[in-house]
Design a protein around this motif. Sequence first.
Motif: not given
Length: 139
Positions: A1, A3, A5-8, A12, A17-18, A21, A36
């Motif tokens: 990924m 980023r 950190e967006v996977l919390t 999420s 969207n994750i 990505s 979105d």
Amino acid sequence: MPRPEVLTGYSSLLDGNIIHSVWLQIDPEPQNHPTDVRDLIGISLCIARSKNFECIARNLKSLFEEELEHTILVLPDVYILGYHPESKQGLEQMKILLTLLLGAAVQCPNREAFIGRIKMLDVETQHAIVGLIKQVREY
């Protein structure tokens, strides 16, 4: 990924969207693009999520059938993912989606990058991932 950190947590993943990505690393030019959910004024969150998961499922189906020449027998139920993602059925459908995503990752042209990352994990996790990849052949 790009980023991590967006996977919390599981929640999420629920707008798609994750996952999309990650898909862009498998197929940088997909046929279908999610929206979105914040851009969908007047449309329910459930409908927006269902549409996003449908987009991802179509991209998976396209890759497997057109490029890898595999038939997918089971696709995730995008209705359940959109409307009931935190139910037992929703978790099962997310597992199907993520398992197919993993299968696509290790068979795509960029597979060496994904396989290299898997090899960096502990042996037990690697074995679990291999088991999931074998399941893709059953789908």
